[in-house]
Scaffold this active site. Structure first.
Site, PDB file in Angstrom:
ATOM      1  N   HIS A   1      -7.908  77.881 -29.374  1.00 13.10           N
ATOM      2  CA  HIS A   1      -7.960  76.764 -28.944  1.00 13.10           C
ATOM      3  C   HIS A   1      -6.419  76.306 -30.365  1.00 13.10           C
ATOM      4  CE1 HIS A   1     -11.693  75.193 -27.848  1.00 13.10           C
ATOM      5  NE2 HIS A   1     -10.957  75.853 -26.289  1.00 13.10           N
TER       6      HIS A   1
ATOM      7  N   GLU B   1      -6.258  74.686 -32.687  1.00 18.82           N
ATOM      8  CA  GLU B   1      -6.365  75.123 -34.611  1.00 18.82           C
ATOM      9  C   GLU B   1      -6.729  75.836 -34.620  1.00 18.82           C
ATOM     10  OE1 GLU B   1      -8.212  72.815 -31.565  1.00 18.82           O
ATOM     11  OE2 GLU B   1      -8.488  70.829 -32.390  1.00 18.82           O
TER      12      GLU B   1
ATOM     13  N   SER C   1      -8.360  65.238 -30.826  1.00 16.18           N
ATOM     14  CA  SER C   1     -10.127  65.712 -31.504  1.00 16.18           C
ATOM     15  C   SER C   1     -10.390  67.035 -31.076  1.00 16.18           C
ATOM     16  CB  SER C   1     -10.771  65.128 -30.967  1.00 16.18           C
ATOM     17  OG  SER C   1     -12.327  64.804 -31.433  1.00 16.18           O
TER      18      SER C   1
ATOM     19  N   CYS D   1     -12.738  70.522 -30.991  1.00 17.01           N
ATOM     20  CA  CYS D   1     -13.838  70.630 -30.287  1.00 17.01           C
ATOM     21  C   CYS D   1     -14.635  71.295 -31.124  1.00 17.01           C
ATOM     22  CB  CYS D   1     -13.780  72.247 -29.541  1.00 17.01           C
ATOM     23  SG  CYS D   1     -13.471  73.183 -29.877  1.00 17.01           S
TER      24      CYS D   1
ATOM     25  N   CYS E   1     -13.699  74.631 -33.420  1.00 14.05           N
ATOM     26  CA  CYS E   1     -12.423  74.837 -33.612  1.00 14.05           C
ATOM     27  C   CYS E   1     -13.226  73.232 -35.492  1.00 14.05           C
ATOM     28  CB  CYS E   1     -11.573  73.413 -33.449  1.00 14.05           C
ATOM     29  SG  CYS E   1     -10.898  74.985 -32.362  1.00 14.05           S
TER      30      CYS E   1
END
Lengths: 141, 141
Positions: A46, A48, A73, A75, A78
């Site tokens: 992802h 991040e 936002s 998950c 992350c």
């Protein structure tokens, strides 16, 4: 946040999922990244996670003094990485198209700031409308 | 669990942190991995993450029907990945040398089974005694 948005757009240009992130320490970007599910066939990169990976191995105090900027936002995965490394401050582009584990993070003392950034919202809305299958895969649905 | 222990030993032989993991679907290992902090200079490739990455992109129903075996109690990041993908069953080699986010996982409906496996305990005890610096780095301390 602009650097995170730039990362997200880079991902989109590569045919990927448009989520970007940067890790900032003492005013300097030490890691930047974007979602690489499509580009690398990755289940874990992802935005991040990619930024954390690209920041390399850092001592605990660097993470503790860093701020993570992410276009969406975070998950559960992350958010877990944020907790593991004790990142205390997270700036979120938007949480309207997806609400991650913000409540969990806040309950563990992480300061969150949600920007409701229109560029982030539009980018995700367009992407989800165009590729709902890919989006659902990315969030484990 | 033996496959996860074999992965952990492989990591140790490579000079790495001895934590291994396998993802099992319908009785077949679909992903195996071990911690790669040292080997790949990775901040995100814990054993569980490496196994998930090596399993590749899977549909949600595969994760939901899979069991994750890991030699050590899963940290916040790996627990977050378990939640993201809706893995419902996790078999943990041991949680004596490190207790991860088992309570969070259980509160979200994940079934955990802790084996208190002596091979796993000895491997981590020896490693932590030999390389406390590296171990602390791996858990963000």
């Amino acid at each position: 946040m602009q650097a995170a948005i730039d990362e997200a757009r880079k991902g989109l240009d590569e045919g990927g999922i448009p989520i970007g992130s940067v890790l900032v320490h003492e005013g300097k970007v030490i890691g930047r990244g974007h979602n690489r599910r499509v580009q690398s066939g990755s289940a874990i990169l992802h935005g991040e996670m990619d930024a954390l990976e690209n920041a390399g191995r850092q001592p605990a105090k660097v993470y503790a003094q860093s701020t993570l900027y992410t276009t969406l936002s975070p998950c559960a995965m992350c958010s877990g990485a944020i907790l593991l490394y004790g990142i205390k401050r997270v700036i979120v582009g938007e949480n309207q198209t997806f609400l991650g584990e913000e409540a969990l993070l806040a309950s563990r003392g992480v300061t969150l700031q949600v920007q409701h950034n229109q560029a982030c919202i539009s980018m995700m809305k367009d992407f989800i409308a165009a590729r709902p299958d890919l989006w659902n895969e990315d969030i484990g649905r």
